[in-house]
Design an enzyme around this catalytic site. Structure first.
Site, PDB file in Angstrom:
ATOM      1  N   CYS A 108      49.853  -6.934  26.000  1.00  0.00           N
ATOM      2  CA  CYS A 108      48.399  -6.814  25.814  1.00  0.00           C
ATOM      3  C   CYS A 108      47.753  -8.080  25.264  1.00  0.00           C
ATOM      4  CB  CYS A 108      48.076  -5.626  24.925  1.00  0.00           C
ATOM      5  SG  CYS A 108      48.766  -4.098  25.557  1.00  0.00           S
ATOM      6  N   HIS A 232      41.197  -6.574  22.156  1.00  0.00           N
ATOM      7  CA  HIS A 232      42.022  -5.772  23.060  1.00  0.00           C
ATOM      8  C   HIS A 232      41.707  -4.297  22.823  1.00  0.00           C
ATOM      9  CE1 HIS A 232      45.164  -3.863  25.149  1.00  0.00           C
ATOM     10  NE2 HIS A 232      45.866  -3.554  24.075  1.00  0.00           N
ATOM     11  N   ASN A 262      43.628   1.897  27.789  1.00  0.00           N
ATOM     12  CA  ASN A 262      44.309   0.633  27.477  1.00  0.00           C
ATOM     13  C   ASN A 262      44.821   0.008  28.773  1.00  0.00           C
ATOM     14  OD1 ASN A 262      46.016  -1.431  26.738  1.00  0.00           O
ATOM     15  ND2 ASN A 262      47.091  -0.275  25.160  1.00  0.00           N
TER      16      ASN A 262
HETATM   17  N1  ACO Z   1      48.038  15.068  22.294  1.00  0.00           N
HETATM   18  C1  ACO Z   1      48.274  15.874  21.239  1.00  0.00           C
HETATM   19  N2  ACO Z   1      49.129  15.542  20.255  1.00  0.00           N
HETATM   20  C2  ACO Z   1      49.776  14.380  20.351  1.00  0.00           C
HETATM   21  C3  ACO Z   1      49.577  13.497  21.435  1.00  0.00           C
HETATM   22  C4  ACO Z   1      48.672  13.879  22.435  1.00  0.00           C
HETATM   23  N3  ACO Z   1      48.409  13.118  23.509  1.00  0.00           N
HETATM   24  N4  ACO Z   1      50.350  12.418  21.249  1.00  0.00           N
HETATM   25  C5  ACO Z   1      51.002  12.598  20.094  1.00  0.00           C
HETATM   26  N5  ACO Z   1      50.667  13.790  19.543  1.00  0.00           N
HETATM   27  C6  ACO Z   1      51.129  14.398  18.315  1.00  0.00           C
HETATM   28  C7  ACO Z   1      52.429  13.822  17.835  1.00  0.00           C
HETATM   29  O1  ACO Z   1      53.527  14.440  18.483  1.00  0.00           O
HETATM   30  C8  ACO Z   1      52.381  14.125  16.352  1.00  0.00           C
HETATM   31  O2  ACO Z   1      52.784  15.459  16.158  1.00  0.00           O
HETATM   32  P1  ACO Z   1      53.735  15.830  14.902  1.00  0.00           P
HETATM   33  O3  ACO Z   1      52.921  15.456  13.693  1.00  0.00           O
HETATM   34  O4  ACO Z   1      53.958  17.282  15.100  1.00  0.00           O
HETATM   35  O5  ACO Z   1      54.951  14.980  15.066  1.00  0.00           O
HETATM   36  C9  ACO Z   1      50.907  14.034  16.019  1.00  0.00           C
HETATM   37  O6  ACO Z   1      50.195  14.117  17.278  1.00  0.00           O
HETATM   38  C10 ACO Z   1      50.514  12.751  15.324  1.00  0.00           C
HETATM   39  O7  ACO Z   1      51.209  11.685  15.943  1.00  0.00           O
HETATM   40  P2  ACO Z   1      51.029  10.187  15.496  1.00  0.00           P
HETATM   41  O8  ACO Z   1      51.881   9.337  16.345  1.00  0.00           O
HETATM   42  O9  ACO Z   1      51.164  10.079  14.025  1.00  0.00           O
HETATM   43  O10 ACO Z   1      49.479   9.985  15.828  1.00  0.00           O
HETATM   44  P3  ACO Z   1      48.606   8.740  15.564  1.00  0.00           P
HETATM   45  O11 ACO Z   1      47.428   9.131  14.809  1.00  0.00           O
HETATM   46  O12 ACO Z   1      49.401   7.580  15.063  1.00  0.00           O
HETATM   47  O13 ACO Z   1      48.095   8.380  17.029  1.00  0.00           O
HETATM   48  C11 ACO Z   1      48.599   6.756  18.740  1.00  0.00           C
HETATM   49  C12 ACO Z   1      49.057   8.035  18.023  1.00  0.00           C
HETATM   50  C13 ACO Z   1      47.293   7.054  19.413  1.00  0.00           C
HETATM   51  C14 ACO Z   1      49.649   6.391  19.746  1.00  0.00           C
HETATM   52  C15 ACO Z   1      48.404   5.646  17.699  1.00  0.00           C
HETATM   53  O14 ACO Z   1      49.519   5.542  16.856  1.00  0.00           O
HETATM   54  C16 ACO Z   1      48.188   4.302  18.350  1.00  0.00           C
HETATM   55  O15 ACO Z   1      47.158   4.047  18.939  1.00  0.00           O
HETATM   56  N6  ACO Z   1      49.136   3.359  18.194  1.00  0.00           N
HETATM   57  C17 ACO Z   1      49.014   2.030  18.722  1.00  0.00           C
HETATM   58  C18 ACO Z   1      49.115   2.005  20.208  1.00  0.00           C
HETATM   59  C19 ACO Z   1      48.833   0.610  20.720  1.00  0.00           C
HETATM   60  O16 ACO Z   1      47.981  -0.063  20.197  1.00  0.00           O
HETATM   61  N7  ACO Z   1      49.562   0.132  21.704  1.00  0.00           N
HETATM   62  C20 ACO Z   1      49.212  -1.233  22.049  1.00  0.00           C
HETATM   63  C21 ACO Z   1      49.944  -1.866  22.947  1.00  0.00           C
HETATM   64  S1  ACO Z   1      50.132  -1.149  24.524  1.00  0.00           S
HETATM   65  C22 ACO Z   1      50.972  -2.377  25.442  1.00  0.00           C
HETATM   66  O17 ACO Z   1      51.335  -3.408  24.899  1.00  0.00           O
HETATM   67  C23 ACO Z   1      51.302  -2.055  26.890  1.00  0.00           C
END
Ligand code: ACO
Length: 306
Positions: A108, A232, A262
């Site tokens: 990214c 980004h 994304n």
């Molecule tokens: N729908 C419903 N629930 C979900 C989903 C979904 N789509 N995805 C995850 N959950 C659940 C998880 O299983 C977890 O459940 P649990 O507590 O029972 O285990 C709960 O939601 C919370 O999960 P977290 O991972 O803690 O959620 P978070 O608030 O961190 O959000 C996310 C997850 C959106 C992925 C976030 O961490 C994020 O944006 N991270 C960075 C991603 C990023 O920037 N990537 C960049 C690079 S991409 C590239 O380089 C190609």
């Protein structure tokens, strides 16, 4: 010496996939995706070559240049159509370019890595470079995995960078990479994207803030001088946390992830295009362009639009 941004173009697939559509086949909801990521819909389709070619042609048209005016093509992509050959030569062929063409993979951060590469190529004798960020991320998504399926999407954006002996739009860069964090976000051969989202989130905020501060210091400005931030587009909460730590009001940040998700190395040019269409790109103003991604990699630059 300096370089100028001469034109921009984007391309996104026609097919819109809403959160509601995803929630029909995945254990997720529109509410969860919108609250946790800011994404409402995304575009799915095409390929790195088809989207990249269209965005590249539009950037050349916008810059008013022809195929023979381009000296080099740098394509940022994490999702080349094939492992070999690179996708850039195929795009060059489609565009009728007769010049070197190569892929750069910095996930990214790819678009900013490609801009940095082009800057170096312009310093060493090239006159005009086509920089494209194009992604076909949906091909490498397991559509039964709610963790990734709600985030990644397809798209492309491009710009033409031109050598100028008398001045520059690009004032400073801060790029970096930390391979000790490589396993946080991966896509193995024949596999799908997988991510430790929480840890990527934590580190993303840190590297965006750190690289942005270094880029601003090296340009001799502070966050108060910035007219606009083009980040980004991974997650609205990452953009909010980073801008808050940098002391930048959120209304100075461009957000298009609600419509595009994304799109990795396409996301910064997609955000630029939106800002321009909304009259937010102002001559003489400073902009922070900043990305982070798998690798981990990161890249910030300070631009002053001419
Ligand atoms: N729908 C419903 N629930 C979900 C989903 C979904 N789509 N995805 C995850 N959950 C659940 C998880 O299983 C977890 O459940 P649990 O507590 O029972 O285990 C709960 O939601 C919370 O999960 P977290 O991972 O803690 O959620 P978070 O608030 O961190 O959000 C996310 C997850 C959106 C992925 C976030 O961490 C994020 O944006 N991270 C960075 C991603 C990023 O920037 N990537 C960049 C690079 S991409 C590239 O380089 C190609």
């Amino acid at each position: 010496m300096g370089v100028r941004f001469k034109g921009w173009g984007i391309a996104v697939p026609d097919r819109i996939v809403t959160n509601e559509e995803l929630s029909r086949t995945l254990d997720t909801t529109d509410e969860w995706i919108t609250e946790r990521t800011g994404i409402r819909e995304r575009r799915i389709g095409g390929s790195a070559m088809t989207l990249g070619t269209l965005a590249g042609q539009r950037a050349m048209d916008d810059a008013g240049v022809k195929a023979e005016d381009i000296d080099f093509l740098v394509l940022a992509t994490t999702t080349p159509d094939r492992i070999c050959p690179a996708t850039a030569p195929m795009i060059a062929n489609e565009l009728g370019l007769n010049c070197p063409a190569m892929d750069v993979n910095a996930a990214c951060s790819g678009f900013m890595y490609a801009v940095r590469t082009a800057y170096g190529l312009l310093e060493t004798g090239n006159k005009r470079i086509l920089v494209i960020g194009a992604e076909h991320l949906s091909r490498w998504v397991d559509w039964t995995d709610r963790n990734m399926a709600v985030l990644l999407a397809d798209g492309a954006g491009a710009t033409v960078l031109e050598f100028d002996p008398d001045g520059t739009d690009l004032l400073s860069f801060c790029l970096g990479a930390d391979g000790s964090a490589a396993d946080l976000l991966t896509c193995e051969h024949g596999g799908y994207f997988q991510m430790n989202g929480r840890e990527v989130f934590r580190r993303a905020v840190r590297v965006v803030v750190d690289s942005a501060e270094k880029a601003m210091a090296s340009a001799g400005i502070t966050s108060a001088d910035l007219g606009i931030v083009i980040p980004h587009q991974a997650n609205i909460r990452i953009i909010q946390a980073a801008t808050q730590r940098l002391g930048i009001e959120m209304d100075r940040a461009v957000v298009v992830l609600d419509r595009y998700g994304n799109t990795s190395s396409a996301s910064i040019p997609l955000a630029f295009d939106d800002a321009r269409n909304n009259g937010r790109i102002k001559v003489g103003e400073y902009a922070l362009l900043t990305g982070f991604g798998a690798g981990m990699t990161w890249a910030s630059a300070i631009v002053r639009w001419s």
